[in-house]
Write an enzyme that holds these catalytic residues in place. Structure first.
Site, PDB file in Angstrom:
ATOM      1  N   HIS A 100     -34.177  16.079  56.050  1.00 17.72           N
ATOM      2  CA  HIS A 100     -32.745  16.068  55.755  1.00 17.72           C
ATOM      3  C   HIS A 100     -31.989  17.038  56.651  1.00 17.72           C
ATOM      4  O   HIS A 100     -32.547  18.017  57.145  1.00 17.72           O
ATOM      5  CB  HIS A 100     -32.501  16.422  54.284  1.00 17.72           C
ATOM      6  N   GLU A 125     -39.746  17.947  47.394  1.00 19.06           N
ATOM      7  CA  GLU A 125     -40.255  19.128  48.097  1.00 19.06           C
ATOM      8  C   GLU A 125     -41.250  19.886  47.215  1.00 19.06           C
ATOM      9  O   GLU A 125     -41.251  19.731  45.975  1.00 19.06           O
ATOM     10  CB  GLU A 125     -39.077  20.023  48.508  1.00 19.06           C
TER      11      GLU A 125
END
Lengths: 291, 291
Positions: free
Chosen positions: B17, B97
């Site tokens: 990202h 994550e």
């Protein structure tokens, strides 16, 4: 995740030469000095245009190439005269492709058939077994190509260590070959833990192996790595400031014992760098393409 | 070197990202659902334009994303409506994550200070030691993140195995996070030799270690990996032809025990594929940029 480092960490771009008749057919090509195909010329020209939108050419200080024309011609098709104004171009024998010896020009299946006939078994792992054997004495072993690529890595890391200290641009571009560049990329980062252990006195070569690479301690035959004088050098030379530095010797080197499971197609480009802006943490930069 | 394969081998693109306030400052960010910064939006838009000149978007069949908005927003800024006409978009919890627990929002130096105070030592290797311990029970261990990323890899390799058989396009794009994508890339190829040995009956988990990764045999708790039904899914679902296939169980998984020495900056892009057009030889494609 850790954020962006405010210091600029140098990069090393690896570029495999564009298509030749033998890279197209899958024939092993080392010393045979083939030219690029018309298709190879056209496609690398397109790649060069894309590279100019992705790579900051102003940051590049040194361009190294294998002595073969397919590597040098690839460089000429990517770098224009203006790009080269602030660059040094060096042809380095350490970047030649793996010496295949009697396998030169053959396809993998032909090599396997030859080895089977010679009683060398039905499978072949070039990374571990290399090409040199009693039937192929002029070819290179994995230790031999590992040693010269290790020397090359130490040369460019010294250039980049100096650049980080002086905060001068010192990005490097390397034009070379499929096996040799995959080998170089694997040594760049697979060796880190071995080297850390050796530097801390925790291991001595050659007994320690980490499953990917092997470290060999050099005692009698330690090599000067910064004597470029005997190299065939084209166009520009290295900076005087770099050239006059003391010679440096290698205390050890690392060679592969396992397949790096890397792919690098004809005309492919990738990038090496350092984690945490530290010369002691050579890393594989997964992102060539970035913001 | 071997030439170009005439069959098209599927690719998996990994995209981290774009910038958030915490990726900029270096704060550990897992479950905190931050938005991109204006700079992050602008730069990922430029990257998206470059990607359209480098990647063949028509070959992409599946797009997977972490459930976090920074990953999904990055996807929306790269893929336009036309790109998505032939794609399935799936949000997969396995791509979140690393769960940092009490380290969430901290800088590395703050985590190190906290661990020192807790008597956990002065150094910390997240890849080997993970984040879970007696003071941080809700965080993930390296085995836990390794297990869910292994499940995810098996899911996408099954999709690509089917695509290679039917010769249908099955490139995949993954939008996720720094640690998680480096972990995934390392598992993709560092595990190959371990898996080959296990599949040939030469080793049994968990005793064998190759210096980078550890294999664990699953006996009682083997997991169904192809049940997407409980996943949060947006826009399209997987093909019926894929969904109705039998469930598959994992006989083993691999997790990391060593630093992968990979870098993937915010907005970075890399690519995974397979050597020799073989699903059994997952490889790291060094060249994102190619002819």
């Amino acid at each position: 995740m850790a954020g962006t480092d405010t210091k600029r960490t140098p990069k090393v771009y690896l570029i495999r030469h564009s298509e030749t008749e033998w890279s197209k057919s899958g024939q092993f090509t080392s010393s045979t000095d083939l030219e690029l195909t018309p298709n190879g010329v056209e496609r690398i020209t397109v790649l060069g245009e894309k590279l100019h939108t992705i790579i900051n050419f102003d940051k590049i200080k040194y361009i190294f190439s294998s002595p073969r024309r397919r590597a040098k011609d690839t460089k000429d098709l990517i770098f224009n005269k203006k790009d080269l104004e602030h660059c040094n171009f060096i042809v380095d024998d350490d970047l030649k492709e793996w010496e295949y010896g009697q396998y030169e020009g053959l396809l993998t299946k032909q090599i396997l058939a030859m080895r089977k006939e010679q009683g060398l078994g039905e499978s072949w792992n070039i990374w571990n077994e290399g090409c040199k054997n009693e039937f192929n004495p002029k070819a290179e072993s994995t230790e031999e190509i590992g040693f010269r690529l290790w020397k090359f890595i130490k040369k460019i890391q010294r250039i980049q260590e100096a650049g980080m200290q002086t905060k001068e641009n010192c990005d490097i571009v390397i034009f070379a070959h499929g096996h040799c560049l995959r080998y170089l990329a694997a040594l760049w980062f697979m060796s880190v833990n071995l080297c850390n252990k050796f530097d801390k006195g925790l291991i001595e070569g050659p007994s320690e192996v980490n499953g990917c690479a092997k470290l060999v301690k050099l005692v009698d035959n330690n090599m000067d790595i910064f004597d470029f004088k005997n190299k065939f050098v084209e166009e520009n030379y290295l900076d005087e400031s770099f050239r006059i530095k003391d010679q440096e010797k290698l205390p050890y080197y690392v060679h592969l014992i396992d397949n790096p499971w890397f792919m690098l197609d004809a005309g492919g480009v990738t990038c090496l760098s350092y984690s945490h802006h530290s010369i002691k943490e050579p890393s594989l930069k997964l992102n060539l393409l970035e913001l």
